[in-house]
Write a protein that holds these residues in place. Structure first.
Motif, PDB file in Angstrom:
ATOM      1  N   ASN A 159      44.970  -9.754  -1.426  1.00 47.85           N
ATOM      2  CA  ASN A 159      45.379  -9.024  -2.482  1.00 47.85           C
ATOM      3  C   ASN A 159      45.077  -7.560  -2.413  1.00 47.85           C
ATOM      4  OD1 ASN A 159      46.492 -10.840  -4.199  1.00 47.85           O
ATOM      5  ND2 ASN A 159      44.774 -11.348  -5.176  1.00 47.85           N
ATOM      6  N   ILE A 160      43.864  -7.328  -1.819  1.00 45.83           N
ATOM      7  CA  ILE A 160      43.496  -5.778  -1.598  1.00 45.83           C
ATOM      8  C   ILE A 160      44.662  -5.317  -0.643  1.00 45.83           C
ATOM      9  CG2 ILE A 160      42.142  -4.210  -0.445  1.00 45.83           C
ATOM     10  CD1 ILE A 160      39.657  -6.442  -1.503  1.00 45.83           C
ATOM     11  N   ALA A 161      44.977  -6.026   0.555  1.00 45.15           N
ATOM     12  CA  ALA A 161      45.839  -5.727   1.471  1.00 45.15           C
ATOM     13  C   ALA A 161      47.428  -5.221   0.752  1.00 45.15           C
ATOM     14  CB  ALA A 161      46.053  -6.383   2.548  1.00 45.15           C
ATOM     15  N   LYS A 162      47.642  -6.308  -0.118  1.00 44.44           N
ATOM     16  CA  LYS A 162      49.182  -6.134  -0.830  1.00 44.44           C
ATOM     17  C   LYS A 162      48.986  -4.748  -1.451  1.00 44.44           C
ATOM     18  CE  LYS A 162      50.585 -10.654  -0.899  1.00 44.44           C
ATOM     19  NZ  LYS A 162      49.698 -12.080  -1.138  1.00 44.44           N
ATOM     20  N   THR A 163      47.956  -4.530  -2.212  1.00 44.95           N
ATOM     21  CA  THR A 163      47.735  -3.063  -3.015  1.00 44.95           C
ATOM     22  C   THR A 163      47.667  -1.951  -2.339  1.00 44.95           C
ATOM     23  OG1 THR A 163      46.631  -4.618  -4.480  1.00 44.95           O
ATOM     24  CG2 THR A 163      46.484  -2.291  -4.962  1.00 44.95           C
ATOM     25  N   ILE A 164      46.924  -1.830  -1.175  1.00 45.22           N
ATOM     26  CA  ILE A 164      46.640  -0.432  -0.504  1.00 45.22           C
ATOM     27  C   ILE A 164      47.090  -0.457   0.991  1.00 45.22           C
ATOM     28  CG2 ILE A 164      44.886   0.090  -1.913  1.00 45.22           C
ATOM     29  CD1 ILE A 164      43.326  -0.831   0.727  1.00 45.22           C
ATOM     30  N   LYS A 165      47.808  -1.549   1.458  1.00 43.46           N
ATOM     31  CA  LYS A 165      48.258  -1.417   2.929  1.00 43.46           C
ATOM     32  C   LYS A 165      49.149  -0.240   3.152  1.00 43.46           C
ATOM     33  CE  LYS A 165      48.849  -3.701   6.863  1.00 43.46           C
ATOM     34  NZ  LYS A 165      47.711  -4.102   7.792  1.00 43.46           N
ATOM     35  N   GLY A 166      48.798   0.685   4.212  1.00 38.96           N
ATOM     36  CA  GLY A 166      49.555   1.583   4.465  1.00 38.96           C
ATOM     37  C   GLY A 166      49.042   3.092   4.104  1.00 38.96           C
ATOM     38  N   GLN A 167      48.201   2.892   2.864  1.00 41.04           N
ATOM     39  CA  GLN A 167      47.798   4.029   2.186  1.00 41.04           C
ATOM     40  C   GLN A 167      46.168   4.598   2.850  1.00 41.04           C
ATOM     41  OE1 GLN A 167      48.683   4.614  -2.037  1.00 41.04           O
ATOM     42  NE2 GLN A 167      48.887   2.063  -1.753  1.00 41.04           N
ATOM     43  N   MET A 168      45.753   3.452   3.271  1.00 45.57           N
ATOM     44  CA  MET A 168      44.401   3.724   3.666  1.00 45.57           C
ATOM     45  C   MET A 168      43.959   2.496   4.804  1.00 45.57           C
ATOM     46  SD  MET A 168      41.192   3.599   1.136  1.00 45.57           S
ATOM     47  CE  MET A 168      41.476   2.135   0.503  1.00 45.57           C
ATOM     48  N   LYS A 169      43.208   2.660   5.875  1.00 50.53           N
ATOM     49  CA  LYS A 169      42.934   1.618   6.852  1.00 50.53           C
ATOM     50  C   LYS A 169      42.208   0.583   6.176  1.00 50.53           C
ATOM     51  CE  LYS A 169      45.057   3.729  10.147  1.00 50.53           C
ATOM     52  NZ  LYS A 169      46.408   3.223  10.420  1.00 50.53           N
ATOM     53  N   ILE A 170      42.387  -0.836   6.776  1.00 51.55           N
ATOM     54  CA  ILE A 170      41.653  -1.866   6.068  1.00 51.55           C
ATOM     55  C   ILE A 170      40.857  -2.684   7.232  1.00 51.55           C
ATOM     56  CG2 ILE A 170      41.745  -4.087   4.794  1.00 51.55           C
ATOM     57  CD1 ILE A 170      44.704  -3.055   3.604  1.00 51.55           C
ATOM     58  N   PHE A 171      39.614  -2.321   7.204  1.00 48.44           N
ATOM     59  CA  PHE A 171      38.864  -3.214   8.204  1.00 48.44           C
ATOM     60  C   PHE A 171      38.267  -4.481   7.286  1.00 48.44           C
ATOM     61  CE2 PHE A 171      38.710   1.266   9.306  1.00 48.44           C
ATOM     62  CZ  PHE A 171      38.627   1.237  10.703  1.00 48.44           C
ATOM     63  N   VAL A 172      37.982  -5.639   8.002  1.00 48.67           N
ATOM     64  CA  VAL A 172      37.256  -6.712   7.367  1.00 48.67           C
ATOM     65  C   VAL A 172      36.159  -7.177   8.147  1.00 48.67           C
ATOM     66  CG1 VAL A 172      38.840  -8.440   8.352  1.00 48.67           C
ATOM     67  CG2 VAL A 172      37.805  -8.882   6.068  1.00 48.67           C
ATOM     68  N   ASP A 173      35.154  -7.787   7.815  1.00 44.79           N
ATOM     69  CA  ASP A 173      34.060  -8.512   8.320  1.00 44.79           C
ATOM     70  C   ASP A 173      33.601  -9.658   7.553  1.00 44.79           C
ATOM     71  OD1 ASP A 173      31.837  -7.669   6.755  1.00 44.79           O
ATOM     72  OD2 ASP A 173      31.303  -6.190   8.107  1.00 44.79           O
ATOM     73  N   GLY A 174      32.885 -10.418   8.415  1.00 45.97           N
ATOM     74  CA  GLY A 174      32.168 -11.718   7.500  1.00 45.97           C
ATOM     75  C   GLY A 174      32.748 -12.863   8.195  1.00 45.97           C
ATOM     76  N   GLY A 175      32.213 -13.399   9.064  1.00 45.46           N
ATOM     77  CA  GLY A 175      32.499 -14.882   9.892  1.00 45.46           C
ATOM     78  C   GLY A 175      33.472 -14.992  10.834  1.00 45.46           C
ATOM     79  N   PHE A 176      33.974 -13.904  11.331  1.00 39.84           N
ATOM     80  CA  PHE A 176      34.829 -13.514  12.377  1.00 39.84           C
ATOM     81  C   PHE A 176      34.013 -13.769  13.595  1.00 39.84           C
ATOM     82  CE2 PHE A 176      36.558 -11.603   8.802  1.00 39.84           C
ATOM     83  CZ  PHE A 176      38.093 -12.078   8.721  1.00 39.84           C
ATOM     84  N   ARG A 177      34.459 -14.756  14.502  1.00 39.37           N
ATOM     85  CA  ARG A 177      33.765 -15.199  15.659  1.00 39.37           C
ATOM     86  C   ARG A 177      34.474 -14.989  16.984  1.00 39.37           C
ATOM     87  NH1 ARG A 177      30.354 -13.672  12.600  1.00 39.37           N
ATOM     88  NH2 ARG A 177      29.082 -15.025  11.519  1.00 39.37           N
ATOM     89  N   SER A 178      35.976 -15.378  17.019  1.00 41.46           N
ATOM     90  CA  SER A 178      36.705 -15.288  18.041  1.00 41.46           C
ATOM     91  C   SER A 178      37.945 -14.384  17.977  1.00 41.46           C
ATOM     92  CB  SER A 178      37.060 -16.763  18.249  1.00 41.46           C
ATOM     93  OG  SER A 178      37.928 -17.166  17.328  1.00 41.46           O
ATOM     94  N   GLY A 179      38.655 -14.325  19.426  1.00 47.77           N
ATOM     95  CA  GLY A 179      39.968 -13.627  19.015  1.00 47.77           C
ATOM     96  C   GLY A 179      41.036 -14.299  18.169  1.00 47.77           C
ATOM     97  N   VAL A 180      40.992 -15.693  18.000  1.00 46.23           N
ATOM     98  CA  VAL A 180      41.886 -16.235  17.178  1.00 46.23           C
ATOM     99  C   VAL A 180      41.657 -15.939  15.675  1.00 46.23           C
ATOM    100  CG1 VAL A 180      42.603 -18.520  16.370  1.00 46.23           C
ATOM    101  CG2 VAL A 180      41.887 -18.330  18.628  1.00 46.23           C
TER     102      VAL A 180
END
Ligand code: FMN
Length: 338
Positions: free
Chosen positions: A253-274
């Motif tokens: 939902n955040i991405a749908k609202t602001i994508k392209g207007q500001m860079k979006i990084f995310v973290d929390g529980g990401f461990r692999s390239g998949v």
């Protein structure tokens, strides 16, 4: 040094605080702060990991052959993979004395730089928690992102000036650290920030400013209004508030609202390239990884960080082949199932 050797050395050095579990999911360490756990019941950390795991990839190799490009442009530069080491501070307290703040940051910043990406560095109650990592950023042509706590604005602006002097390519502020009452008890109060406060900070510098710790569409809109370069959709790895949503749950939902207007990084529980692929499919530009970088920094220093970063990149590349994606921009919601 093989990856397994790196993990095994890390286990020897940090086992009293981090068990170096096969899947770093917040279960064994729940509630352990200082340490590497999530706050309280540990549920926010655990949910982050669970929800990333639940996302499935749609395999499809019936596409034309082509070169795969995992690179991304940010801050006017090109990085080899869309993944960065998240800021981690007070390592002596949270991991072990086997590394001090300077040595840890050197492993992170140099290892990421050698692998073609970037490391964020942290901040804390002691000046050295900010200054020593910043020194490392300065020694590496500014290739690191100092992350400043939401102190009083004067103090934040003073710290941004220091980052400018060291040539940092960007700065961040972990706005979700506003509730760390321990800091206030130690005489260094942090606080919540209004859009006006943020504007004052952001307009004080020409550097791109990233706000880390946004979990709502409203928060993302405010960051945009304040003029941030980007946000990190983050709950601080579950360390600042119990029972939050997982970051991958709020990201779309955040991405749908602001994508392209500001860079979006995310973290929390990401461990692999998949997992990096999953984040891109949900609308993130790039991912920050926290605890696993802590492990490889202790277990393998600069080399460990470099190896893990390339491992992530290789796994991402393989996932792109298996889903018919040639560039990061090709990855979309249709490549995953929730
Ligand atoms: C021991 C430890 C120390 C941390 N210190 C900081 C910090 O100084 N500043 C910050 O913005 N985030 C800090 N974080 C949060 C991470 O930057 C990141 O948001 C979180 O670890 C991401 O989740 P992951 O570990 O599941 O990848 C810390 C996390 C841990 C585990």
């Amino acid at each position: 040094m093989e990856y397994n050797e790196i993990l095994s050395k890390a286990r020897d050095l940090i086992h009293s605080k981090c068990r170096v579990c096969k899947d770093c999911n917040g279960v064994a360490c729940r509630g352990e702060i200082p340490g590497v756990g999530g706050k309280g019941s540990g549920t926010s950390f655990i949910r982050n990991r669970e929800k990333v795991n639940e996302i499935k990839i749609n395999l499809d190799t019936l596409v034309p052959e082509g070169e795969i490009d995992t690179s991304i442009e940010l801050f006017g530069r090109r990085f080899k993979y869309p993944v960065f080491a998240a800021p981690i501070a007070a390592v002596g307290m949270n991991y072990s004395d086997a590394m001090n703040e300077y040595e840890y940051s050197k492993a992170i910043v140099e290892g990421c730089k050698n692998a073609g990406t970037l490391g964020f560095t942290g901040d804390g109650v002691k000046d050295e928690f900010y200054d020593l990592p910043l020194q490392v950023v300065g020694e590496n042509e500014g290739m690191g992102i100092p992350t400043i706590k939401p102190w009083k604005n004067d103090e934040i602006i003073r710290k941004i000036k220091k980052a400018e002097e060291k040539g940092a390519i960007a700065v961040a502020m972990d706005v979700d650290a506003a509730g760390l009452v321990l800091l206030a008890m130690l005489g260094k109060p942090v606080s919540t920030k209004s859009v006006e406060d943020l504007k004052e900070v952001i307009s004080s510098t020409k550097l791109p400013v990233i706000l880390k710790g946004v979990m709502t569409v409203d928060g993302a809109k405010k960051a945009l209004e304040a003029g941030a370069y980007g946000i990190v959709v983050s709950n601080h790895g579950g360390r600042v508030l119990d029972h939050t949503y997982a970051t991958v749950e709020v990201l779309p939902n955040i991405a749908k609202t602001i994508k392209g207007q500001m860079k979006i990084f995310v973290d929390g529980g990401f461990r692999s390239g998949v997992d990096l692929f999953k984040a891109r499919a949900l609308g993130a530009d790039a991912v920050l990884i926290g605890r696993p970088y802590g492990t490889v920094a202790y277990g393998g220093g600069i080399e460990g960080v470099e190896k893990y970063t390339h491992k992530l990149g290789q796994e991402l590349l393989e996932t792109m082949i298996m889903t018919g994606c040639h560039r990061l921009e090709d990855i979309s919601e249709k490549h995953i199932s929730l």
